[in-house]
Design an enzyme around this catalytic site. Structure first.
Site, PDB file in Angstrom:
ATOM      1  N   GLY A   6       8.335  -5.122   8.688  1.00  0.00           N
ATOM      2  CA  GLY A   6       9.678  -5.281   8.166  1.00  0.00           C
ATOM      3  C   GLY A   6      10.611  -4.143   8.524  1.00  0.00           C
ATOM      4  N   GLY A   7      10.045  -2.924   8.628  1.00  0.00           N
ATOM      5  CA  GLY A   7      10.888  -1.781   8.927  1.00  0.00           C
ATOM      6  C   GLY A   7      11.773  -1.405   7.751  1.00  0.00           C
TER       7      GLY A   7
ATOM      8  N   GLY B  81       2.200   2.933  -2.240  1.00  0.00           N
ATOM      9  CA  GLY B  81       2.041   3.877  -3.339  1.00  0.00           C
ATOM     10  C   GLY B  81       1.441   5.196  -2.905  1.00  0.00           C
TER      11      GLY B  81
ATOM     12  N   ASP C 159       0.818  -1.210   0.000  1.00  0.00           N
ATOM     13  CA  ASP C 159       0.000   0.000   0.000  1.00  0.00           C
ATOM     14  C   ASP C 159       0.853   1.262   0.000  1.00  0.00           C
ATOM     15  OD1 ASP C 159       0.800  -0.893   2.634  1.00  0.00           O
ATOM     16  OD2 ASP C 159      -0.417   0.725   3.458  1.00  0.00           O
TER      17      ASP C 159
ATOM     18  N   THR D 250       1.777   6.402   0.294  1.00  0.00           N
ATOM     19  CA  THR D 250       2.735   7.009   1.212  1.00  0.00           C
ATOM     20  C   THR D 250       3.976   7.520   0.496  1.00  0.00           C
ATOM     21  OG1 THR D 250       2.006   5.414   2.876  1.00  0.00           O
ATOM     22  CG2 THR D 250       4.022   6.637   3.341  1.00  0.00           C
TER      23      THR D 250
ATOM     24  N   TYR E  33       1.330   0.723  15.967  1.00  0.00           N
ATOM     25  CA  TYR E  33       2.716   1.113  16.185  1.00  0.00           C
ATOM     26  C   TYR E  33       2.817   2.043  17.390  1.00  0.00           C
ATOM     27  CZ  TYR E  33       3.670  -0.626  11.466  1.00  0.00           C
ATOM     28  OH  TYR E  33       3.804  -1.410  10.359  1.00  0.00           O
ATOM     29  N   ALA E  34       3.952   1.990  18.074  1.00  0.00           N
ATOM     30  CA  ALA E  34       4.250   2.933  19.155  1.00  0.00           C
ATOM     31  C   ALA E  34       5.012   4.100  18.549  1.00  0.00           C
ATOM     32  CB  ALA E  34       5.065   2.251  20.248  1.00  0.00           C
ATOM     33  N   ARG E  35       4.302   5.162  18.191  1.00  0.00           N
ATOM     34  CA  ARG E  35       4.899   6.310  17.515  1.00  0.00           C
ATOM     35  C   ARG E  35       4.328   7.595  18.083  1.00  0.00           C
ATOM     36  NH1 ARG E  35       4.560   4.304  11.175  1.00  0.00           N
ATOM     37  NH2 ARG E  35       6.159   2.652  11.334  1.00  0.00           N
TER      38      ARG E  35
ATOM     39  N   LYS F  19      -0.322  -6.161  13.911  1.00  0.00           N
ATOM     40  CA  LYS F  19       1.031  -5.966  13.406  1.00  0.00           C
ATOM     41  C   LYS F  19       1.682  -4.836  14.196  1.00  0.00           C
ATOM     42  CE  LYS F  19       3.270  -4.047   9.240  1.00  0.00           C
ATOM     43  NZ  LYS F  19       3.054  -3.707   7.809  1.00  0.00           N
TER      44      LYS F  19
ATOM     45  N   GLY G  18       6.832  -5.348   4.036  1.00  0.00           N
ATOM     46  CA  GLY G  18       6.673  -4.707   2.759  1.00  0.00           C
ATOM     47  C   GLY G  18       7.945  -4.493   1.974  1.00  0.00           C
ATOM     48  N   ARG G  19       8.645  -3.366   2.234  1.00  0.00           N
ATOM     49  CA  ARG G  19       9.769  -2.963   1.387  1.00  0.00           C
ATOM     50  C   ARG G  19      10.901  -3.978   1.359  1.00  0.00           C
ATOM     51  NH1 ARG G  19      11.367   2.440   3.949  1.00  0.00           N
ATOM     52  NH2 ARG G  19      10.445   1.403   5.764  1.00  0.00           N
TER      53      ARG G  19
END
Length: 264
Positions: A198-199, A26, A24, A28, A143-145, A173, A225-226
């Site tokens: 994946g980070g 594209g 997804d 971002t 996520y912890a952000r 996730k 992903g990446r």
């Protein structure tokens, strides 16, 4: 668990393990390497053993004929790197739209600890309510952000995955804490299947060491992903990750089986 929910979960997993490839990005990042010809990438990763792929709803027409029988997840919010705040994920679709797009499940991103957490928390609750009514599984990307959060601190990650369960998600996730010992706390913080992100892409060995550590800690798999779709050989790296997740191979075995003994 309803029969429909269980049937759809079985379409995006193998046994009780998950290897999902989100594409997804594209929205971002734009049409980065691996996503311009997304059809070929989807074909490669699903031939390599991915249980499911994930995109935004508008890409669905490019997905279905290339999945080789793998499952499909539609993501429901997004932001861009060009906007004022990448943590400010906004709704891009509904559960009903995902169903019409042929999705087996939906996903939703929440940045726990960010200024946008309250709105995202309320939206995630609405998504899980809609999905429960339709028997659609929900993957919470929790996520912890936020201010003062490093993103890999086990207590914060444990809080994020527990939030996902409390709000009604079916799987979650999150980021990886960096080692199996610390990630055990994260896995133990919820009864949901926990997948790691994946980070930032690293070497093949680093990728597989993270997967191996997470699985050793009790994780149910990855949503990566990446590190997969931007790899020189997406099929081969997917095969290697699948060997760890689905065949319980160690890093060396997985690298060798996939022909990735030389670092990429």
């Amino acid at each position: 668990m309803t029969a429909g929910l269980d049937a759809r979960l079985n379409r995006i997993r193998t046994g009780d393990r998950y290897l999902m490839v989100p594409m997804d990005h594209g929205i971002t990042l734009g049409a980065v390497r691996g996503l311009k010809d997304i059809e070929s990438t989807i074909d490669a990763v699903t031939r390599g053993g991915a249980d499911a792929v994930l995109t935004q709803k508008g890409i669905a027409p490019r997905v279905h004929s290339n999945t080789n029988g793998a499952g499909y997840v539609v993501h429901l919010n997004a932001s861009t790197t060009l906007g004022p705040d990448e943590n400010d994920k906004r709704l891009t679709g509904t559960v009903e739209e995902a169903v019409r797009a042929g999705a087996d499940a939906v996903s939703f991103h929440i940045n726990v600890g960010s200024d946008h957490e309250p709105d995202q928390l309320a939206q995630l609750a609405e998504v899980t309510a809609d999905a429960e009514r339709l028997g659609i599984p929900v993957l919470a990307m929790a996520y912890a952000r936020g201010p003062g959060l490093a993103g890999d601190e086990p207590d914060a990650l444990g809080h994020a995955v527990r939030l996902a369960e409390e709000v009604g998600a079916d799987l979650v996730k999150t980021g990886y804490s960096g080692d199996a010992d610390s990630f055990e706390h994260v896995v133990e913080s919820t009864r949901l299947p926990v997948l790691i992100a994946g980070g930032t892409p690293g070497t093949d060995r680093e990728t597989l060491e993270g997967v191996r550590g997470a699985v050793d800690a009790g994780a149910a798999g990855v949503s990566m992903g990446r590190s997969i779709f931007q790899h020189e050989d997406p099929e081969a790296i997917t095969q290697a990750v699948a060997a760890v997740i689905h065949e319980d191979q160690d890093v060396e075995q997985a690298l060798e089986a996939a022909g990735l003994t030389v670092e990429a």
